[in-house]
Write a protein that holds these residues in place. Structure first.
Motif, PDB file in Angstrom:
ATOM      1  N   TYR A   1      82.351  29.519  14.411  1.00  0.00           N
ATOM      2  CA  TYR A   1      82.749  30.417  15.485  1.00  0.00           C
ATOM      3  C   TYR A   1      82.014  30.098  16.783  1.00  0.00           C
ATOM      4  CZ  TYR A   1      84.287  34.705  17.723  1.00  0.00           C
ATOM      5  OH  TYR A   1      84.847  35.609  18.579  1.00  0.00           O
ATOM      6  N   GLY A   2      80.775  29.644  16.677  1.00  0.00           N
ATOM      7  CA  GLY A   2      79.997  29.313  17.858  1.00  0.00           C
ATOM      8  C   GLY A   2      80.631  28.203  18.693  1.00  0.00           C
ATOM      9  N   SER A   3      81.343  27.289  18.044  1.00  0.00           N
ATOM     10  CA  SER A   3      82.000  26.217  18.796  1.00  0.00           C
ATOM     11  C   SER A   3      83.282  26.717  19.460  1.00  0.00           C
ATOM     12  CB  SER A   3      82.322  25.019  17.892  1.00  0.00           C
ATOM     13  OG  SER A   3      83.329  25.351  16.970  1.00  0.00           O
ATOM     14  N   VAL A   4      83.829  27.801  18.941  1.00  0.00           N
ATOM     15  CA  VAL A   4      85.035  28.395  19.517  1.00  0.00           C
ATOM     16  C   VAL A   4      84.649  29.313  20.677  1.00  0.00           C
ATOM     17  CG1 VAL A   4      87.018  29.886  19.069  1.00  0.00           C
ATOM     18  CG2 VAL A   4      86.260  28.272  17.328  1.00  0.00           C
ATOM     19  N   CYS A   5      83.600  30.092  20.474  1.00  0.00           N
ATOM     20  CA  CYS A   5      83.141  31.038  21.479  1.00  0.00           C
ATOM     21  C   CYS A   5      81.629  30.974  21.534  1.00  0.00           C
ATOM     22  CB  CYS A   5      83.597  32.461  21.130  1.00  0.00           C
ATOM     23  SG  CYS A   5      83.049  33.706  22.308  1.00  0.00           S
ATOM     24  N   GLY A   6      81.104  30.170  22.440  1.00  0.00           N
ATOM     25  CA  GLY A   6      79.668  29.998  22.552  1.00  0.00           C
ATOM     26  C   GLY A   6      78.977  31.211  23.155  1.00  0.00           C
ATOM     27  N   ALA A   7      77.724  31.359  22.834  1.00  0.00           N
ATOM     28  CA  ALA A   7      76.929  32.495  23.333  1.00  0.00           C
ATOM     29  C   ALA A   7      76.825  32.480  24.850  1.00  0.00           C
ATOM     30  CB  ALA A   7      75.542  32.462  22.714  1.00  0.00           C
ATOM     31  N   ASP A   8      76.892  31.297  25.451  1.00  0.00           N
ATOM     32  CA  ASP A   8      76.781  31.192  26.913  1.00  0.00           C
ATOM     33  C   ASP A   8      78.122  31.283  27.624  1.00  0.00           C
ATOM     34  OD1 ASP A   8      74.026  30.866  26.690  1.00  0.00           O
ATOM     35  OD2 ASP A   8      74.201  28.689  26.490  1.00  0.00           O
ATOM     36  N   ASP A   9      79.181  31.532  26.892  1.00  0.00           N
ATOM     37  CA  ASP A   9      80.527  31.583  27.462  1.00  0.00           C
ATOM     38  C   ASP A   9      80.870  33.030  27.821  1.00  0.00           C
ATOM     39  OD1 ASP A   9      83.150  31.351  28.193  1.00  0.00           O
ATOM     40  OD2 ASP A   9      83.827  30.425  26.333  1.00  0.00           O
ATOM     41  N   ASP A  10      80.715  33.392  29.101  1.00  0.00           N
ATOM     42  CA  ASP A  10      80.957  34.764  29.538  1.00  0.00           C
ATOM     43  C   ASP A  10      82.403  35.183  29.341  1.00  0.00           C
ATOM     44  OD1 ASP A  10      78.326  35.216  30.243  1.00  0.00           O
ATOM     45  OD2 ASP A  10      78.616  34.550  32.311  1.00  0.00           O
ATOM     46  N   GLY A  11      83.312  34.248  29.215  1.00  0.00           N
ATOM     47  CA  GLY A  11      84.716  34.570  29.035  1.00  0.00           C
ATOM     48  C   GLY A  11      85.022  35.150  27.666  1.00  0.00           C
TER      49      GLY A  11
ATOM     50  N   ALA B   1      78.271  47.069  24.157  1.00  0.00           N
ATOM     51  CA  ALA B   1      77.216  48.069  24.336  1.00  0.00           C
ATOM     52  C   ALA B   1      75.835  47.418  24.277  1.00  0.00           C
ATOM     53  CB  ALA B   1      77.342  49.160  23.274  1.00  0.00           C
ATOM     54  N   ALA B   2      75.658  46.480  23.356  1.00  0.00           N
ATOM     55  CA  ALA B   2      74.370  45.792  23.225  1.00  0.00           C
ATOM     56  C   ALA B   2      74.069  44.957  24.461  1.00  0.00           C
ATOM     57  CB  ALA B   2      74.362  44.915  21.976  1.00  0.00           C
ATOM     58  N   LYS B   3      75.104  44.363  25.049  1.00  0.00           N
ATOM     59  CA  LYS B   3      74.904  43.539  26.240  1.00  0.00           C
ATOM     60  C   LYS B   3      74.363  44.383  27.388  1.00  0.00           C
ATOM     61  CE  LYS B   3      77.111  40.020  29.046  1.00  0.00           C
ATOM     62  NZ  LYS B   3      78.318  39.214  29.268  1.00  0.00           N
TER      63      LYS B   3
ATOM     64  N   SER C   1      68.117  42.619  26.840  1.00  0.00           N
ATOM     65  CA  SER C   1      67.793  41.521  27.746  1.00  0.00           C
ATOM     66  C   SER C   1      68.764  40.381  27.475  1.00  0.00           C
ATOM     67  CB  SER C   1      66.358  41.046  27.520  1.00  0.00           C
ATOM     68  OG  SER C   1      66.248  40.404  26.253  1.00  0.00           O
ATOM     69  N   ASP C   2      68.878  39.471  28.427  1.00  0.00           N
ATOM     70  CA  ASP C   2      69.756  38.315  28.234  1.00  0.00           C
ATOM     71  C   ASP C   2      69.351  37.522  26.990  1.00  0.00           C
ATOM     72  OD1 ASP C   2      71.301  38.886  30.455  1.00  0.00           O
ATOM     73  OD2 ASP C   2      70.236  37.476  31.761  1.00  0.00           O
ATOM     74  N   TYR C   3      68.050  37.338  26.803  1.00  0.00           N
ATOM     75  CA  TYR C   3      67.563  36.583  25.647  1.00  0.00           C
ATOM     76  C   TYR C   3      67.932  37.289  24.345  1.00  0.00           C
ATOM     77  CZ  TYR C   3      64.493  34.388  22.269  1.00  0.00           C
ATOM     78  OH  TYR C   3      64.009  33.751  21.160  1.00  0.00           O
ATOM     79  N   ALA C   4      67.678  38.590  24.269  1.00  0.00           N
ATOM     80  CA  ALA C   4      67.971  39.347  23.048  1.00  0.00           C
ATOM     81  C   ALA C   4      69.466  39.341  22.752  1.00  0.00           C
ATOM     82  CB  ALA C   4      67.457  40.778  23.165  1.00  0.00           C
ATOM     83  N   PHE C   5      70.285  39.487  23.787  1.00  0.00           N
ATOM     84  CA  PHE C   5      71.726  39.504  23.581  1.00  0.00           C
ATOM     85  C   PHE C   5      72.231  38.141  23.113  1.00  0.00           C
ATOM     86  CE2 PHE C   5      76.105  38.899  25.067  1.00  0.00           C
ATOM     87  CZ  PHE C   5      76.720  39.888  24.320  1.00  0.00           C
ATOM     88  N   THR C   6      71.758  37.078  23.739  1.00  0.00           N
ATOM     89  CA  THR C   6      72.172  35.732  23.341  1.00  0.00           C
ATOM     90  C   THR C   6      71.771  35.453  21.903  1.00  0.00           C
ATOM     91  OG1 THR C   6      72.054  34.932  25.609  1.00  0.00           O
ATOM     92  CG2 THR C   6      71.959  33.267  23.878  1.00  0.00           C
ATOM     93  N   THR C   7      70.569  35.865  21.529  1.00  0.00           N
ATOM     94  CA  THR C   7      70.109  35.698  20.154  1.00  0.00           C
ATOM     95  C   THR C   7      71.011  36.459  19.189  1.00  0.00           C
ATOM     96  OG1 THR C   7      67.827  35.396  20.890  1.00  0.00           O
ATOM     97  CG2 THR C   7      68.149  36.028  18.574  1.00  0.00           C
TER      98      THR C   7
END
Length: 74
Positions: free
Chosen positions: A62-72, A33-35, A39-45
């Motif tokens: 967790y960031g190394s398992v599922c990065g913020a830039d990983d759309d999958g 829902a937040a996505k 904005s892309d910046y706010a969501f990534t943050t």
């Protein structure tokens, strides 16, 4: 609010797998829902802050398992 505290001290209570899955599903729904409304910046943050909070609580990076830039993942 994302990652709101339950008021329980995890060290004093048993958390079941079902509770963990339920919490993860709720977080996923809130992030979806937040996505849509951020904005892309706010969501990534926000995702990076969630990753950090999850890591602080679990000891897993967790960031190394599922990065913020990983759309999958999101």
């Amino acid at each position: 609010m994302l990652l709101s505290a339950s008021g329980q001290d995890v060290s004093e209570s048993e958390v079941t797998d079902e509770e963990v899955v339920t919490a993860a599903e709720a977080l996923g729904e809130e992030l979806a829902a937040a996505k849509e409304s951020s904005s892309d910046y706010a969501f990534t943050t926000m995702v990076m802050q969630c990753n950090e909070a999850i890591g602080d609580e679990t000891g897993v990076d967790y960031g190394s398992v599922c990065g913020a830039d990983d759309d999958g993942c999101c």
